[in-house]
Scaffold this active site. Structure first.
Site, mmCIF file in Angstrom:
data_model
loop_
_atom_site.group_PDB
_atom_site.id
_atom_site.type_symbol
_atom_site.label_atom_id
_atom_site.label_comp_id
_atom_site.label_asym_id
_atom_site.label_seq_id
_atom_site.Cartn_x
_atom_site.Cartn_y
_atom_site.Cartn_z
ATOM 1 N N PRO A 1 -38.639 59.059 -2.344
ATOM 2 C CA PRO A 1 -38.846 58.626 -0.957
ATOM 3 C C PRO A 1 -37.544 58.608 -0.183
ATOM 4 O O PRO A 1 -36.508 58.174 -0.693
ATOM 5 C CB PRO A 1 -39.424 57.220 -1.119
ATOM 6 C CG PRO A 1 -40.108 57.257 -2.436
ATOM 7 C CD PRO A 1 -39.268 58.150 -3.306
ATOM 8 N N CYS A 2 -37.604 59.085 1.073
ATOM 9 C CA CYS A 2 -36.367 59.355 1.807
ATOM 10 C C CYS A 2 -36.117 58.428 2.986
ATOM 11 O O CYS A 2 -35.109 58.567 3.674
ATOM 12 C CB CYS A 2 -36.400 60.799 2.325
ATOM 13 S SG CYS A 2 -37.788 61.137 3.436
ATOM 14 N N GLN A 3 -37.009 57.464 3.251
ATOM 15 C CA GLN A 3 -36.892 56.694 4.484
ATOM 16 C C GLN A 3 -35.557 55.943 4.589
ATOM 17 O O GLN A 3 -35.007 55.773 5.674
ATOM 18 C CB GLN A 3 -38.052 55.711 4.600
ATOM 19 C CG GLN A 3 -39.392 56.372 4.876
ATOM 20 C CD GLN A 3 -40.105 56.792 3.590
ATOM 21 O OE1 GLN A 3 -39.497 56.862 2.527
ATOM 22 N NE2 GLN A 3 -41.391 57.054 3.708
ATOM 23 N N ASN B 1 -34.332 66.085 -0.839
ATOM 24 C CA ASN B 1 -34.335 64.901 0.015
ATOM 25 C C ASN B 1 -33.936 65.301 1.433
ATOM 26 O O ASN B 1 -33.648 66.472 1.698
ATOM 27 C CB ASN B 1 -33.391 63.826 -0.536
ATOM 28 C CG ASN B 1 -33.941 62.423 -0.347
ATOM 29 O OD1 ASN B 1 -34.079 61.961 0.776
ATOM 30 N ND2 ASN B 1 -34.270 61.747 -1.448
ATOM 31 N N PHE C 1 -32.726 56.914 3.691
ATOM 32 C CA PHE C 1 -31.610 57.826 3.938
ATOM 33 C C PHE C 1 -31.755 58.594 5.243
ATOM 34 O O PHE C 1 -30.803 59.206 5.710
ATOM 35 C CB PHE C 1 -31.512 58.850 2.794
ATOM 36 C CG PHE C 1 -31.428 58.242 1.424
ATOM 37 C CD1 PHE C 1 -30.280 57.598 0.996
ATOM 38 C CD2 PHE C 1 -32.501 58.296 0.564
ATOM 39 C CE1 PHE C 1 -30.201 57.035 -0.261
ATOM 40 C CE2 PHE C 1 -32.436 57.737 -0.705
ATOM 41 C CZ PHE C 1 -31.288 57.109 -1.106
#
Length: 420
Positions: free
Chosen positions: A93-95, A132, A97
């Protein structure tokens, strides 16, 4: 290759990266995804279909799994795969970053990269592929407290090096591999050191870009545009029928008709689906009259491909932080999980799920399942179709990366035969 190499996909979502790997010639072992709707889409298209090969282990139920619970329950079974897996792929999950978000270093979703590394530590695959947002490679400046800010990508690189891997990473622009969307992505590739493989993954990826695009019928000399991707899905000139999928009644969709002269990208997306057959997820939004009028004014008065300024949003009474009318003649900006972030380039409406899926390079035969949207308290717990598409790795980019690693495996096999 005689025996297809095997991959595991962690944080698999609806299957964009897995689809790319499978189309490149890989065989699936299993995939871990925590949301039921996304895994339902994944299973329907990739596991239960007859298109691809999976050696799904008997000890792992074919349903959604949270990565932390998976590690707690199946660590011993994972250990039995040590040396049996060629690749672990995944997009944590990238939220935490993302430049589009708050970039919070304490976001609990950041620790999912640690879980990726934990699976790597147990399974010890030959290769790693981690995807990502580009913010993964940018430092959390506010968190440095006087010390030199270090991007999280460097932290992950050091930890993987300690696990015995050579690590390289780069930010790639998806549009360079045929995706009609800029979508810059952080890509990490790692090779187990004991393999003693001398290769330059990103050098080979770039070197093979021309042949990759040519093999898909795409022009190396120009980027695929938004119009190339979705112009056959316009409402204009189409018969509207009741929406054929989804649980909520009252929505319309187009009755799909192929264009007399489809773009090369449209032809590519239509491979594998019956002639004249429409894809799923064509449901059109139901905008109120004043919203349609507002969108018409935006399309008439604002430049395409540029996010509306604060002054423009105030003028149109828009409270949203970001809204962009798409430009037909350029690749789309990065699609998000929010359908109202973008307007169609010539019709006063937001995009359909299928239009977003085309911009992500999902083929038309790939069917999205589950609700279209959710709101309120369910927003953080569910993964509706728009979110599935917005979170996905573009399959075309995944396929190019899959071919890159297969090339390394072939090189590894050739060097081992020489030694023998």
């Amino acid at each position: 290759m005689k025996n297809a190499p095997v991959f595991i996909d962690l944080f698999a979502g609806c299957g964009g990266l897995s689809l790319g790997l499978l189309q490149a010639g890989w065989k699936g072992a299993f995939a871990i995804e925590r949301t039921a709707d996304a895994f339902l889409t994944y299973r329907h298209n990739l596991i239960d279909s007859v298109r691809f090969q999976y050696d799904w282990p008997e000890w792992l139920p074919k349903h959604e799994h949270d990565i932390e619970a998976f590690l707690d329950e199946y660590k011993d079974q994972l250990a039995s795969l040590n040396g049996e897996v060629d690749l672990i792929a995944g997009g944590p999950p990238c939220q935490g970053f993302s430049p589009a978000g708050k970039r919070n270093p304490k976001d609990p979703r950041n620790r999912m990269a640690e879980k990726y590394i934990e699976v790597v530590r147990i399974v010890k695959p030959k290769f790693l592929l981690l995807e990502n947002v580009r913010g993964f490679n940018a430092p959390f400046e506010k968190a440095s407290k006087g010390k030199k800010a270090v991007p999280y990508s460097h932290v992950v690189k050091r930890r993987l090096q300690k696990e015995g891997y050579n690590v390289e990473f780069r930010v790639l622009v998806s549009a360079h591999w045929g995706v009609p969307q800029m979508r810059p992505r952080f890509i990490l590739v790692a090779t187990r050191k004991d393999l003693e493989l001398d290769w330059s993954p990103f050098g080979e990826l770039l070197e093979n870009r021309h042949s990759f695009l040519k093999s898909h019928g795409l022009d190396f000399g120009c980027l695929q545009t938004t119009k190339d991707a979705i112009d056959d899905l316009r409402v204009e000139g189409k018969e509207l029928i009741d929406s054929t999928d989804g649980s909520v009644r009252g929505f319309k969709q187009i009755k799909y008709q192929e264009l007399a002269s489809p773009s090369a990208f449209q032809r590519l997306m239509r491979i594998g689906i019956g002639e004249g057959q429409g894809p799923n997820s064509l449901r059109l939004p139901r905008h109120r009259t004043h919203i349609v009028e507002r969108f018409k004014r935006i399309l008439e008065e604002c430049p395409k491909g540029r996010t509306l300024t604060q002054e423009q949003r105030d003028r149109y009474g828009i409270k949203k932080h970001s809204i962009t009318p798409l430009c037909p003649d350029r690749p789309s900006a990065t699609v998000t999980t929010l359908p109202d972030d973008y307007l169609h380039y010539c019709e006063p409406r937001i995009l359909t799920v299928r239009e977003m899926a085309r911009i992500q390079s999902f083929p038309d035969w790939f069917e999205f399942l589950g609700q279209y949207t959710t709101g309120g308290s369910q927003r953080t717990k569910s993964c509706p179709r728009y979110t599935q598409v917005g979170n996905a790795v573009p399959p075309l980019l995944g396929e190019a990366l899959g071919e890159m690693v297969i090339g390394a495996i072939a090189q590894l096999g050739a060097s081992q035969r020489k030694v023998a």
